[in-house]
Motif scaffolding. Structure first.
Motif, PDB file in Angstrom:
ATOM      1  N   ARG A 270      -5.372  -7.563 -11.749  1.00 39.76           N
ATOM      2  CA  ARG A 270      -5.406  -8.712 -12.688  1.00 39.76           C
ATOM      3  C   ARG A 270      -3.848  -9.754 -12.405  1.00 39.76           C
ATOM      4  NH1 ARG A 270      -8.840  -8.331 -17.574  1.00 39.76           N
ATOM      5  NH2 ARG A 270     -10.130  -6.497 -17.200  1.00 39.76           N
ATOM      6  N   ASP A 271      -2.868  -8.950 -11.772  1.00 35.80           N
ATOM      7  CA  ASP A 271      -1.806  -9.690 -11.605  1.00 35.80           C
ATOM      8  C   ASP A 271      -1.647  -9.894 -10.036  1.00 35.80           C
ATOM      9  OD1 ASP A 271      -1.172  -7.118 -10.579  1.00 35.80           O
ATOM     10  OD2 ASP A 271       0.298  -6.860 -11.986  1.00 35.80           O
TER      11      ASP A 271
ATOM     12  N   PRO B 188       2.363  -4.374  -2.975  1.00 35.28           N
ATOM     13  CA  PRO B 188       1.078  -3.615  -3.000  1.00 35.28           C
ATOM     14  C   PRO B 188       0.727  -2.819  -4.323  1.00 35.28           C
ATOM     15  CG  PRO B 188       2.710  -2.292  -2.031  1.00 35.28           C
ATOM     16  CD  PRO B 188       3.485  -3.447  -2.623  1.00 35.28           C
ATOM     17  N   THR B 189      -0.557  -2.500  -4.200  1.00 35.41           N
ATOM     18  CA  THR B 189      -0.995  -1.466  -5.397  1.00 35.41           C
ATOM     19  C   THR B 189      -0.306  -0.305  -5.481  1.00 35.41           C
ATOM     20  OG1 THR B 189      -3.170  -2.312  -4.821  1.00 35.41           O
ATOM     21  CG2 THR B 189      -3.072  -0.319  -6.319  1.00 35.41           C
ATOM     22  N   PRO B 190       0.455  -0.428  -6.787  1.00 40.07           N
ATOM     23  CA  PRO B 190       1.208   1.097  -6.804  1.00 40.07           C
ATOM     24  C   PRO B 190       0.816   2.314  -6.117  1.00 40.07           C
ATOM     25  CG  PRO B 190       1.239  -0.169  -8.879  1.00 40.07           C
ATOM     26  CD  PRO B 190       0.255  -0.735  -7.848  1.00 40.07           C
ATOM     27  N   THR B 191       1.290   3.014  -5.777  1.00 39.76           N
ATOM     28  CA  THR B 191       0.834   4.397  -5.182  1.00 39.76           C
ATOM     29  C   THR B 191       0.229   5.280  -6.381  1.00 39.76           C
ATOM     30  OG1 THR B 191       2.480   4.545  -3.444  1.00 39.76           O
ATOM     31  CG2 THR B 191       1.455   6.637  -3.945  1.00 39.76           C
ATOM     32  N   SER B 192       0.842   5.177  -7.822  1.00 40.07           N
ATOM     33  CA  SER B 192       0.211   5.841  -8.802  1.00 40.07           C
ATOM     34  C   SER B 192      -1.178   5.343  -9.047  1.00 40.07           C
ATOM     35  CB  SER B 192       1.300   5.711  -9.951  1.00 40.07           C
ATOM     36  OG  SER B 192       1.083   4.469 -10.420  1.00 40.07           O
ATOM     37  N   ALA B 193      -1.629   4.258  -9.084  1.00 46.61           N
ATOM     38  CA  ALA B 193      -2.856   3.751  -9.281  1.00 46.61           C
ATOM     39  C   ALA B 193      -4.072   4.236  -8.198  1.00 46.61           C
ATOM     40  CB  ALA B 193      -2.788   2.203  -9.371  1.00 46.61           C
ATOM     41  N   LEU B 194      -3.439   4.343  -6.827  1.00 50.28           N
ATOM     42  CA  LEU B 194      -4.322   4.776  -5.795  1.00 50.28           C
ATOM     43  C   LEU B 194      -4.410   6.108  -5.857  1.00 50.28           C
ATOM     44  CD1 LEU B 194      -2.655   2.804  -2.722  1.00 50.28           C
ATOM     45  CD2 LEU B 194      -4.873   2.458  -3.992  1.00 50.28           C
TER      46      LEU B 194
END
Length: 47
Positions: free
Chosen positions: A7-8, A12-18
Protein backbone atom coordinates in the motif's frame (compact mmCIF):
# COMPACT_ATOMS: atom_id res chain seq x y z
CA UNK A 1 0.64 -18.18 -7.40
CA UNK A 2 0.47 -15.78 -4.46
CA UNK A 3 1.60 -12.18 -4.88
CA UNK A 4 2.16 -9.54 -2.21
CA UNK A 5 0.76 -6.07 -2.87
CA UNK A 6 2.04 -3.05 -1.00
CA UNK A 7 0.00 0.00 0.00
CA UNK A 8 3.05 2.25 0.18
CA UNK A 9 6.05 2.95 -2.05
CA UNK A 10 8.69 1.52 0.27
CA UNK A 11 11.06 -0.89 -1.45
CA UNK A 12 12.08 -3.60 -0.81
CA UNK A 13 9.43 -5.56 1.04
CA UNK A 14 10.62 -6.06 4.63
CA UNK A 15 12.13 -9.46 5.34
CA UNK A 16 9.74 -9.85 8.26
CA UNK A 17 6.75 -9.62 5.88
CA UNK A 18 8.25 -12.21 3.53
CA UNK A 19 9.02 -14.52 6.47
CA UNK A 20 5.49 -14.21 7.85
CA UNK A 21 3.97 -14.90 4.43
CA UNK A 22 6.21 -17.91 3.90
CA UNK A 23 5.25 -19.35 7.30
CA UNK A 24 1.54 -18.77 6.64
CA UNK A 25 1.58 -20.41 3.22
CA UNK A 26 3.84 -23.28 4.34
CA UNK A 27 1.57 -24.05 7.30
CA UNK A 28 -1.35 -24.41 4.88
CA UNK A 29 0.37 -26.96 2.64
CA UNK A 30 -0.08 -30.72 2.61
CA UNK A 31 2.85 -33.09 3.11
CA UNK A 32 3.73 -33.49 -0.60
CA UNK A 33 3.13 -29.84 -1.62
CA UNK A 34 6.11 -27.56 -2.28
CA UNK A 35 6.49 -23.79 -1.96
CA UNK A 36 9.01 -21.64 -3.81
CA UNK A 37 9.68 -18.02 -4.68
CA UNK A 38 8.85 -17.11 -8.27
CA UNK A 39 9.72 -13.42 -8.02
CA UNK A 40 10.71 -10.76 -5.49
CA UNK A 41 7.20 -10.71 -3.96
CA UNK A 42 5.61 -13.82 -5.46
CA UNK A 43 5.30 -17.38 -4.22
CA UNK A 44 4.40 -20.45 -6.24
CA UNK A 45 3.01 -23.67 -4.77
CA UNK A 46 3.41 -27.02 -6.49
CA UNK A 47 0.44 -29.17 -5.51
Amino acid sequence: MVGLLRRDDTWPTPTSALDATTRLVAASLRGDDRIGRSGPMEFAVLV
